[in-house]
Motif scaffolding. Sequence first.
Motif, mmCIF file in Angstrom:
data_model
loop_
_atom_site.group_PDB
_atom_site.id
_atom_site.type_symbol
_atom_site.label_atom_id
_atom_site.label_comp_id
_atom_site.label_asym_id
_atom_site.label_seq_id
_atom_site.Cartn_x
_atom_site.Cartn_y
_atom_site.Cartn_z
ATOM 1 N N ARG A 220 -5.445 -17.256 -9.990
ATOM 2 C CA ARG A 220 -6.283 -16.893 -11.136
ATOM 3 C C ARG A 220 -5.799 -17.584 -12.401
ATOM 4 N NH1 ARG A 220 -7.187 -10.632 -12.307
ATOM 5 N NH2 ARG A 220 -4.913 -10.715 -12.585
ATOM 6 N N HIS A 221 -4.495 -17.671 -12.574
ATOM 7 C CA HIS A 221 -4.004 -18.370 -13.765
ATOM 8 C C HIS A 221 -4.497 -19.815 -13.791
ATOM 9 C CE1 HIS A 221 -1.691 -20.316 -16.815
ATOM 10 N NE2 HIS A 221 -1.249 -21.169 -15.908
ATOM 11 N N VAL A 222 -4.326 -20.526 -12.680
ATOM 12 C CA VAL A 222 -4.679 -21.952 -12.666
ATOM 13 C C VAL A 222 -6.172 -22.152 -12.880
ATOM 14 C CG1 VAL A 222 -4.728 -24.047 -11.248
ATOM 15 C CG2 VAL A 222 -2.690 -22.575 -11.241
ATOM 16 N N VAL A 223 -6.987 -21.352 -12.206
ATOM 17 C CA VAL A 223 -8.445 -21.511 -12.321
ATOM 18 C C VAL A 223 -8.908 -21.206 -13.744
ATOM 19 C CG1 VAL A 223 -10.668 -20.632 -11.514
ATOM 20 C CG2 VAL A 223 -8.820 -21.071 -9.872
ATOM 21 N N THR A 224 -8.413 -20.126 -14.318
ATOM 22 C CA THR A 224 -8.841 -19.792 -15.684
ATOM 23 C C THR A 224 -8.228 -20.737 -16.711
ATOM 24 O OG1 THR A 224 -7.065 -18.129 -15.873
ATOM 25 C CG2 THR A 224 -9.241 -17.357 -15.145
ATOM 26 N N GLU A 225 -7.036 -21.237 -16.440
ATOM 27 C CA GLU A 225 -6.416 -22.176 -17.376
ATOM 28 C C GLU A 225 -7.186 -23.494 -17.419
ATOM 29 O OE1 GLU A 225 -2.786 -23.028 -19.907
ATOM 30 O OE2 GLU A 225 -4.114 -21.351 -19.448
ATOM 31 N N ASN A 226 -7.641 -23.950 -16.263
ATOM 32 C CA ASN A 226 -8.488 -25.155 -16.257
ATOM 33 C C ASN A 226 -9.705 -24.961 -17.153
ATOM 34 O OD1 ASN A 226 -7.303 -27.214 -14.700
ATOM 35 N ND2 ASN A 226 -7.840 -26.174 -12.797
ATOM 36 N N GLN A 227 -10.331 -23.798 -17.054
ATOM 37 C CA GLN A 227 -11.507 -23.538 -17.875
ATOM 38 C C GLN A 227 -11.121 -23.447 -19.353
ATOM 39 O OE1 GLN A 227 -14.768 -23.477 -16.706
ATOM 40 N NE2 GLN A 227 -15.111 -23.639 -18.907
ATOM 41 N N VAL B 152 -14.255 -20.263 -11.937
ATOM 42 C CA VAL B 152 -13.973 -18.872 -12.279
ATOM 43 C C VAL B 152 -14.774 -17.907 -11.419
ATOM 44 C CG1 VAL B 152 -14.121 -17.151 -14.128
ATOM 45 C CG2 VAL B 152 -13.267 -19.447 -14.634
ATOM 46 N N ASP B 153 -16.007 -18.279 -11.084
ATOM 47 C CA ASP B 153 -16.815 -17.365 -10.268
ATOM 48 C C ASP B 153 -16.402 -17.337 -8.802
ATOM 49 O OD1 ASP B 153 -17.796 -19.831 -9.523
ATOM 50 O OD2 ASP B 153 -19.809 -19.534 -10.344
ATOM 51 N N ASP B 154 -15.394 -18.146 -8.409
ATOM 52 C CA ASP B 154 -14.832 -18.065 -7.064
ATOM 53 C C ASP B 154 -13.718 -17.020 -6.962
ATOM 54 O OD1 ASP B 154 -16.360 -20.187 -5.881
ATOM 55 O OD2 ASP B 154 -15.060 -21.647 -6.900
ATOM 56 N N LEU B 155 -13.330 -16.433 -8.080
ATOM 57 C CA LEU B 155 -12.161 -15.560 -8.068
ATOM 58 C C LEU B 155 -12.403 -14.238 -7.351
ATOM 59 C CD1 LEU B 155 -10.707 -16.231 -11.634
ATOM 60 C CD2 LEU B 155 -9.780 -16.987 -9.426
ATOM 61 N N PHE C 179 -6.878 -29.944 -15.302
ATOM 62 C CA PHE C 179 -7.004 -30.535 -16.625
ATOM 63 C C PHE C 179 -5.844 -30.069 -17.510
ATOM 64 C CE2 PHE C 179 -11.321 -30.039 -14.969
ATOM 65 C CZ PHE C 179 -11.798 -31.332 -15.098
ATOM 66 N N VAL C 180 -5.384 -30.973 -18.366
ATOM 67 C CA VAL C 180 -4.338 -30.651 -19.335
ATOM 68 C C VAL C 180 -4.710 -31.292 -20.667
ATOM 69 C CG1 VAL C 180 -2.479 -30.413 -17.636
ATOM 70 C CG2 VAL C 180 -2.982 -32.660 -18.601
ATOM 71 N N PHE C 181 -4.136 -30.740 -21.743
ATOM 72 C CA PHE C 181 -4.445 -31.262 -23.075
ATOM 73 C C PHE C 181 -3.172 -31.284 -23.925
ATOM 74 C CE2 PHE C 181 -6.834 -30.722 -27.281
ATOM 75 C CZ PHE C 181 -7.146 -32.081 -27.353
ATOM 76 N N PRO C 182 -2.276 -32.226 -23.649
ATOM 77 C CA PRO C 182 -1.048 -32.358 -24.433
ATOM 78 C C PRO C 182 -1.224 -33.359 -25.574
ATOM 79 C CG PRO C 182 -0.934 -33.801 -22.551
ATOM 80 C CD PRO C 182 -2.291 -33.131 -22.497
ATOM 81 N N PHE C 183 -0.201 -33.428 -26.429
ATOM 82 C CA PHE C 183 -0.141 -34.538 -27.372
ATOM 83 C C PHE C 183 1.303 -34.984 -27.557
ATOM 84 C CE2 PHE C 183 -0.182 -30.745 -30.164
ATOM 85 C CZ PHE C 183 0.890 -30.982 -31.013
ATOM 86 N N ALA C 184 1.461 -36.287 -27.810
ATOM 87 C CA ALA C 184 2.775 -36.849 -28.098
ATOM 88 C C ALA C 184 3.231 -36.371 -29.466
ATOM 89 C CB ALA C 184 2.704 -38.374 -28.061
#
Length: 385
Positions: free
Chosen positions: A270-277, A251-254, A42-47
Amino acid sequence: MSDIAGAMHLFAERFGRRPAGVWSSPGRVNLIGEHTDYNDGFVFPFAIDRRTTVALGDRDDRLIRVSSTFSPDAVELHVDELSPDAVAGWAAYPLGVAWALGEYGADLEHVRGVDLHIDSDVPVGAGLSSSAALECAVALTLDEHWGLGFDRPTLAKVGRLTENRVVGAPTGIMDQSASLLGEVDSGVLLDCRSLDADVIPLHFAAEGLSLLVIDTRVEHAHADGGYAARRASCEAGARGLGVGSLRDLRVDDLDRAAEVLDDETFRRVRHVVTENQRVLDTVRTLREHGPGAIGPYLDASHASMRDDFEISVPELDLAVETAQANGAIGARMTGGGFGGSAIALVINPLVPVITREVEAAFAERGYRAPTVFTVRADQGARRDA
Protein backbone atom coordinates in the motif's frame (compact mmCIF):
# COMPACT_ATOMS: atom_id res chain seq x y z
CA MET A 1 32.54 23.52 1.99
CA SER A 2 33.91 21.41 -0.85
CA ASP A 3 35.22 23.71 -3.62
CA ILE A 4 37.50 23.80 -6.66
CA ALA A 5 40.44 25.61 -5.09
CA GLY A 6 40.26 23.44 -2.01
CA ALA A 7 40.19 20.24 -4.07
CA MET A 8 43.20 21.35 -6.12
CA HIS A 9 45.14 22.28 -2.98
CA LEU A 10 44.32 18.99 -1.25
CA PHE A 11 45.31 16.99 -4.33
CA ALA A 12 48.65 18.80 -4.50
CA GLU A 13 49.16 18.22 -0.78
CA ARG A 14 48.53 14.47 -1.11
CA PHE A 15 50.24 13.77 -4.44
CA GLY A 16 52.84 16.51 -4.82
CA ARG A 17 51.61 18.00 -8.10
CA ARG A 18 48.69 19.93 -9.55
CA PRO A 19 45.70 17.92 -10.76
CA ALA A 20 44.76 17.71 -14.43
CA GLY A 21 41.11 18.48 -13.67
CA VAL A 22 38.39 18.76 -11.06
CA TRP A 23 34.86 17.36 -11.28
CA SER A 24 31.96 17.36 -8.83
CA SER A 25 28.54 15.82 -8.29
CA PRO A 26 25.80 16.77 -5.81
CA GLY A 27 23.93 14.96 -3.12
CA ARG A 28 20.18 14.94 -3.42
CA VAL A 29 16.99 15.50 -1.53
CA ASN A 30 14.10 13.31 -2.52
CA LEU A 31 11.12 15.64 -2.45
CA ILE A 32 8.74 12.68 -2.70
CA GLY A 33 8.76 9.07 -3.88
CA GLU A 34 10.40 6.78 -1.33
CA HIS A 35 11.11 3.08 -1.96
CA THR A 36 9.32 3.34 -5.29
CA ASP A 37 12.47 3.29 -7.42
CA TYR A 38 13.30 -0.42 -7.13
CA ASN A 39 9.60 -1.14 -7.70
CA ASP A 40 9.82 0.43 -11.20
CA GLY A 41 7.83 3.42 -9.96
CA PHE A 42 8.11 7.21 -9.95
CA VAL A 43 10.39 9.46 -7.92
CA PHE A 44 10.85 13.22 -7.73
CA PRO A 45 14.26 14.17 -6.28
CA PHE A 46 16.44 17.18 -6.85
CA ALA A 47 20.19 17.74 -6.75
CA ILE A 48 21.34 19.96 -3.88
CA ASP A 49 24.05 22.55 -3.31
CA ARG A 50 26.17 20.11 -1.30
CA ARG A 51 28.74 18.40 -3.53
CA THR A 52 31.45 15.76 -3.69
CA THR A 53 34.54 16.93 -5.57
CA VAL A 54 37.12 14.75 -7.31
CA ALA A 55 40.54 16.05 -8.40
CA LEU A 56 42.39 13.84 -10.89
CA GLY A 57 45.98 13.50 -11.98
CA ASP A 58 47.52 11.18 -14.59
CA ARG A 59 49.93 8.38 -13.81
CA ASP A 60 52.52 6.64 -16.00
CA ASP A 61 51.42 3.17 -14.87
CA ARG A 62 48.07 1.41 -14.54
CA LEU A 63 47.47 1.95 -10.85
CA ILE A 64 44.41 3.77 -9.58
CA ARG A 65 45.26 5.50 -6.32
CA VAL A 66 42.49 7.15 -4.31
CA SER A 67 42.72 9.40 -1.28
CA SER A 68 40.11 11.26 0.70
CA THR A 69 39.95 14.19 3.06
CA PHE A 70 38.20 11.85 5.49
CA SER A 71 40.83 9.11 5.53
CA PRO A 72 44.53 9.38 6.38
CA ASP A 73 45.58 6.63 3.98
CA ALA A 74 45.49 6.37 0.20
CA VAL A 75 44.35 3.10 -1.35
CA GLU A 76 45.68 1.82 -4.65
CA LEU A 77 44.76 -0.99 -7.01
CA HIS A 78 45.95 -2.05 -10.47
CA VAL A 79 43.34 -1.63 -13.19
CA ASP A 80 43.65 -5.33 -14.02
CA GLU A 81 42.74 -6.23 -10.43
CA LEU A 82 39.44 -4.33 -10.31
CA SER A 83 36.60 -6.53 -9.09
CA PRO A 84 33.56 -6.26 -6.80
CA ASP A 85 35.50 -7.82 -3.92
CA ALA A 86 38.88 -6.16 -4.41
CA VAL A 87 38.55 -3.43 -1.76
CA ALA A 88 36.45 -2.82 1.34
CA GLY A 89 35.60 0.38 3.17
CA TRP A 90 35.25 3.85 1.65
CA ALA A 91 37.61 3.08 -1.27
CA ALA A 92 35.13 0.47 -2.53
CA TYR A 93 33.03 3.32 -3.92
CA PRO A 94 35.54 4.97 -6.29
CA LEU A 95 37.34 1.75 -7.21
CA GLY A 96 33.98 0.00 -7.62
CA VAL A 97 32.93 2.68 -10.11
CA ALA A 98 36.05 2.00 -12.17
CA TRP A 99 35.17 -1.70 -12.23
CA ALA A 100 31.52 -1.00 -13.10
CA LEU A 101 32.54 1.18 -16.07
CA GLY A 102 34.22 -1.92 -17.47
CA GLU A 103 31.06 -3.96 -16.91
CA TYR A 104 29.18 -1.44 -19.09
CA GLY A 105 31.63 -1.83 -21.94
CA ALA A 106 34.54 0.51 -21.21
CA ASP A 107 37.83 -0.79 -22.62
CA LEU A 108 39.93 -0.71 -19.48
CA GLU A 109 42.83 -2.62 -21.04
CA HIS A 110 44.19 0.54 -22.64
CA VAL A 111 43.65 3.20 -19.99
CA ARG A 112 46.37 4.74 -17.89
CA GLY A 113 46.19 4.85 -14.14
CA VAL A 114 45.10 7.94 -12.24
CA ASP A 115 45.41 9.54 -8.85
CA LEU A 116 42.10 10.72 -7.37
CA HIS A 117 41.53 12.90 -4.34
CA ILE A 118 37.99 13.13 -2.98
CA ASP A 119 36.48 15.87 -0.85
CA SER A 120 32.83 16.39 0.07
CA ASP A 121 30.42 18.53 2.02
CA VAL A 122 27.49 16.12 1.58
CA PRO A 123 26.69 14.86 5.09
CA VAL A 124 27.32 11.13 5.47
CA GLY A 125 24.46 9.03 6.86
CA ALA A 126 21.95 11.87 6.58
CA GLY A 127 19.80 10.41 3.80
CA LEU A 128 21.14 12.95 1.27
CA SER A 129 22.88 10.32 -0.84
CA SER A 130 26.52 11.00 -0.13
CA SER A 131 27.29 7.63 -1.70
CA ALA A 132 25.66 8.49 -5.05
CA ALA A 133 27.38 11.88 -5.05
CA LEU A 134 30.71 10.05 -4.73
CA GLU A 135 29.87 7.42 -7.32
CA CYS A 136 28.64 9.95 -9.87
CA ALA A 137 31.55 12.33 -9.35
CA VAL A 138 34.03 9.51 -9.96
CA ALA A 139 32.02 8.09 -12.87
CA LEU A 140 31.91 11.43 -14.71
CA THR A 141 35.58 12.10 -13.92
CA LEU A 142 36.77 8.77 -15.35
CA ASP A 143 34.33 8.85 -18.27
CA GLU A 144 35.53 12.24 -19.45
CA HIS A 145 39.21 11.77 -18.65
CA TRP A 146 39.40 8.34 -20.26
CA GLY A 147 37.21 9.43 -23.20
CA LEU A 148 34.67 6.64 -22.70
CA GLY A 149 31.71 8.57 -24.16
CA PHE A 150 28.96 7.22 -21.89
CA ASP A 151 25.75 9.22 -21.60
CA ARG A 152 24.43 10.22 -18.21
CA PRO A 153 21.71 7.56 -17.92
CA THR A 154 24.44 4.95 -18.43
CA LEU A 155 26.63 6.58 -15.80
CA ALA A 156 23.66 6.39 -13.43
CA LYS A 157 23.52 2.64 -14.11
CA VAL A 158 27.24 2.43 -13.39
CA GLY A 159 26.62 4.03 -10.00
CA ARG A 160 23.75 1.70 -9.25
CA LEU A 161 25.83 -1.36 -10.16
CA THR A 162 28.55 -0.12 -7.81
CA GLU A 163 26.02 0.28 -5.02
CA ASN A 164 24.43 -3.13 -5.61
CA ARG A 165 27.43 -5.35 -6.38
CA VAL A 166 30.38 -3.67 -4.70
CA VAL A 167 28.86 -1.97 -1.65
CA GLY A 168 26.10 -4.55 -1.25
CA ALA A 169 23.18 -2.13 -0.93
CA PRO A 170 20.06 -3.23 -2.89
CA THR A 171 19.11 0.32 -3.92
CA GLY A 172 17.46 1.59 -7.09
CA ILE A 173 18.65 4.18 -9.58
CA MET A 174 17.00 7.32 -8.18
CA ASP A 175 19.98 8.78 -6.32
CA GLN A 176 22.43 8.50 -9.19
CA SER A 177 19.88 9.88 -11.66
CA ALA A 178 19.24 12.94 -9.48
CA SER A 179 22.96 13.54 -9.03
CA LEU A 180 23.66 13.36 -12.77
CA LEU A 181 20.52 14.91 -14.27
CA GLY A 182 19.64 17.66 -11.79
CA GLU A 183 19.30 21.30 -12.84
CA VAL A 184 19.14 24.58 -10.91
CA ASP A 185 15.76 25.28 -9.25
CA SER A 186 14.32 22.06 -10.68
CA GLY A 187 13.36 18.55 -9.69
CA VAL A 188 13.77 15.39 -11.75
CA LEU A 189 10.61 13.37 -12.33
CA LEU A 190 12.05 9.95 -13.07
CA ASP A 191 10.17 6.94 -14.38
CA CYS A 192 12.29 4.16 -12.89
CA ARG A 193 10.98 1.61 -15.37
CA SER A 194 11.70 3.43 -18.63
CA LEU A 195 14.33 5.77 -17.09
CA ASP A 196 12.60 8.66 -18.85
CA ALA A 197 13.37 11.86 -16.95
CA ASP A 198 11.48 15.14 -17.03
CA VAL A 199 13.03 18.23 -15.44
CA ILE A 200 10.31 20.17 -13.59
CA PRO A 201 10.84 23.76 -12.33
CA LEU A 202 10.27 24.03 -8.57
CA HIS A 203 9.97 27.83 -8.19
CA PHE A 204 10.74 27.66 -4.48
CA ALA A 205 12.77 30.90 -4.44
CA ALA A 206 10.26 32.81 -6.55
CA GLU A 207 7.48 31.84 -4.14
CA GLY A 208 9.50 32.82 -1.07
CA LEU A 209 9.96 29.23 0.09
CA SER A 210 12.90 27.33 1.53
CA LEU A 211 13.50 23.61 1.78
CA LEU A 212 14.73 22.88 5.28
CA VAL A 213 16.75 19.73 5.97
CA ILE A 214 16.66 18.39 9.53
CA ASP A 215 19.49 15.90 9.89
CA THR A 216 18.57 13.84 12.96
CA ARG A 217 22.14 12.53 13.09
CA VAL A 218 20.72 9.04 13.52
CA GLU A 219 22.94 7.30 11.01
CA HIS A 220 21.56 4.68 8.70
CA ALA A 221 23.07 2.24 6.23
CA HIS A 222 21.35 0.84 3.15
CA ALA A 223 23.49 -2.29 3.25
CA ASP A 224 21.84 -3.42 6.48
CA GLY A 225 18.85 -5.73 6.84
CA GLY A 226 16.01 -3.22 7.15
CA TYR A 227 16.24 -1.91 3.61
CA ALA A 228 16.69 -5.38 2.13
CA ALA A 229 13.72 -6.70 4.11
CA ARG A 230 11.46 -3.97 2.71
CA ARG A 231 12.58 -4.75 -0.81
CA ALA A 232 11.92 -8.46 -0.25
CA SER A 233 8.39 -7.65 1.02
CA CYS A 234 7.68 -5.63 -2.11
CA GLU A 235 8.85 -8.47 -4.33
CA ALA A 236 6.74 -10.95 -2.36
CA GLY A 237 3.71 -8.68 -2.73
CA ALA A 238 4.18 -8.44 -6.49
CA ARG A 239 4.44 -12.23 -6.76
CA GLY A 240 1.38 -12.71 -4.60
CA LEU A 241 -0.63 -10.40 -6.82
CA GLY A 242 0.70 -11.84 -10.07
CA VAL A 243 2.36 -8.68 -11.37
CA GLY A 244 5.89 -8.03 -12.55
CA SER A 245 6.39 -5.17 -10.10
CA LEU A 246 4.31 -2.98 -7.82
CA ARG A 247 4.41 -0.31 -10.53
CA ASP A 248 1.75 -2.35 -12.31
CA LEU A 249 -0.77 -1.73 -9.51
CA ARG A 250 -3.07 1.26 -9.04
CA VAL A 251 -4.76 2.55 -5.93
CA ASP A 252 -8.01 0.83 -6.86
CA ASP A 253 -6.16 -2.53 -6.83
CA LEU A 254 -5.57 -2.27 -3.09
CA ASP A 255 -8.89 -3.84 -2.10
CA ARG A 256 -7.86 -7.04 -3.87
CA ALA A 257 -4.37 -6.81 -2.38
CA ALA A 258 -5.88 -6.67 1.13
CA GLU A 259 -7.70 -9.92 0.47
CA VAL A 260 -4.71 -11.78 -1.00
CA LEU A 261 -1.75 -10.66 1.12
CA ASP A 262 -0.86 -10.94 4.80
CA ASP A 263 -1.19 -7.69 6.75
CA GLU A 264 2.48 -6.70 6.79
CA THR A 265 3.03 -7.36 3.10
CA PHE A 266 -0.18 -5.54 2.27
CA ARG A 267 0.94 -2.44 4.15
CA ARG A 268 4.29 -2.48 2.36
CA VAL A 269 2.46 -2.72 -0.96
CA ARG A 270 0.00 0.00 0.00
CA HIS A 271 2.82 2.41 0.73
CA VAL A 272 4.45 1.89 -2.66
CA VAL A 273 1.21 2.07 -4.65
CA THR A 274 -0.01 5.22 -2.90
CA GLU A 275 3.44 6.80 -2.97
CA ASN A 276 3.60 6.40 -6.74
CA GLN A 277 0.31 8.24 -6.99
CA ARG A 278 1.54 10.94 -4.60
CA VAL A 279 4.57 11.59 -6.81
CA LEU A 280 2.34 12.12 -9.85
CA ASP A 281 -0.08 14.25 -7.84
CA THR A 282 2.76 16.37 -6.48
CA VAL A 283 4.14 17.11 -9.94
CA ARG A 284 0.68 17.88 -11.32
CA THR A 285 -0.09 20.21 -8.39
CA LEU A 286 3.29 21.89 -8.71
CA ARG A 287 2.62 22.63 -12.37
CA GLU A 288 -0.95 23.78 -11.89
CA HIS A 289 -0.89 25.56 -8.52
CA GLY A 290 2.74 26.07 -7.54
CA PRO A 291 4.89 24.74 -4.70
CA GLY A 292 2.76 26.21 -1.92
CA ALA A 293 0.06 23.65 -2.67
CA ILE A 294 2.07 20.41 -2.42
CA GLY A 295 2.21 20.18 1.38
CA PRO A 296 -0.57 17.61 1.88
CA TYR A 297 1.27 15.10 -0.31
CA LEU A 298 4.48 15.53 1.72
CA ASP A 299 2.57 15.02 4.97
CA ALA A 300 0.74 11.96 3.65
CA SER A 301 4.01 10.48 2.40
CA HIS A 302 5.52 10.65 5.88
CA ALA A 303 2.48 9.03 7.48
CA SER A 304 2.68 6.21 4.96
CA MET A 305 6.38 5.62 5.60
CA ARG A 306 5.81 5.73 9.34
CA ASP A 307 2.76 3.47 9.51
CA ASP A 308 2.76 1.26 6.41
CA PHE A 309 6.42 0.92 5.47
CA GLU A 310 7.68 1.34 9.04
CA ILE A 311 10.99 2.97 8.18
CA SER A 312 10.77 6.07 10.34
CA VAL A 313 12.32 6.49 13.79
CA PRO A 314 11.19 8.64 16.75
CA GLU A 315 13.65 11.41 15.90
CA LEU A 316 12.31 11.68 12.34
CA ASP A 317 8.72 11.71 13.57
CA LEU A 318 9.54 14.45 16.08
CA ALA A 319 11.24 16.57 13.40
CA VAL A 320 8.26 16.24 11.06
CA GLU A 321 5.62 16.86 13.75
CA THR A 322 7.46 19.89 15.12
CA ALA A 323 7.84 21.43 11.66
CA GLN A 324 4.17 20.83 10.90
CA ALA A 325 3.06 22.31 14.23
CA ASN A 326 5.07 25.47 13.58
CA GLY A 327 3.73 26.33 10.16
CA ALA A 328 5.55 24.18 7.61
CA ILE A 329 3.67 23.82 4.32
CA GLY A 330 4.53 20.12 4.44
CA ALA A 331 7.13 17.82 5.97
CA ARG A 332 8.34 14.25 5.64
CA MET A 333 11.31 12.04 6.23
CA THR A 334 13.49 11.67 3.15
CA GLY A 335 15.79 8.89 2.04
CA GLY A 336 15.81 5.19 2.77
CA GLY A 337 14.74 5.49 6.39
CA PHE A 338 15.88 4.11 9.76
CA GLY A 339 17.53 7.45 10.46
CA GLY A 340 18.84 10.27 8.32
CA SER A 341 16.93 13.45 7.59
CA ALA A 342 13.50 14.98 7.43
CA ILE A 343 12.61 17.83 5.11
CA ALA A 344 10.16 20.68 5.57
CA LEU A 345 8.93 23.12 2.95
CA VAL A 346 8.52 26.46 4.71
CA ILE A 347 8.02 30.13 3.98
CA ASN A 348 11.29 31.99 4.41
CA PRO A 349 10.40 33.88 7.62
CA LEU A 350 9.70 30.59 9.39
CA VAL A 351 13.14 29.08 8.77
CA PRO A 352 14.64 30.38 12.05
CA VAL A 353 11.43 29.67 13.95
CA ILE A 354 11.20 26.02 12.90
CA THR A 355 14.94 25.56 13.35
CA ARG A 356 14.70 26.82 16.93
CA GLU A 357 11.60 24.77 17.75
CA VAL A 358 13.07 21.55 16.35
CA GLU A 359 16.29 22.03 18.30
CA ALA A 360 14.29 22.69 21.48
CA ALA A 361 12.07 19.64 20.93
CA PHE A 362 15.10 17.37 20.48
CA ALA A 363 16.74 18.78 23.60
CA GLU A 364 13.56 18.24 25.60
CA ARG A 365 13.42 14.57 24.56
CA GLY A 366 17.10 14.07 25.30
CA TYR A 367 17.92 13.31 21.67
CA ARG A 368 21.21 14.15 20.04
CA ALA A 369 21.14 17.74 18.71
CA PRO A 370 20.04 17.79 15.06
CA THR A 371 21.76 19.69 12.29
CA VAL A 372 19.30 21.98 10.51
CA PHE A 373 20.07 23.79 7.26
CA THR A 374 18.49 24.86 3.98
CA VAL A 375 19.33 23.50 0.54
CA ARG A 376 18.76 24.77 -2.98
CA ALA A 377 18.15 22.73 -6.11
CA ASP A 378 21.48 22.76 -7.93
CA GLN A 379 23.12 21.57 -11.13
CA GLY A 380 24.01 17.92 -11.51
CA ALA A 381 27.47 16.42 -12.05
CA ARG A 382 29.88 18.66 -13.95
CA ARG A 383 33.51 19.44 -14.69
CA ASP A 384 34.62 22.38 -12.55
CA ALA A 385 38.20 22.92 -13.70
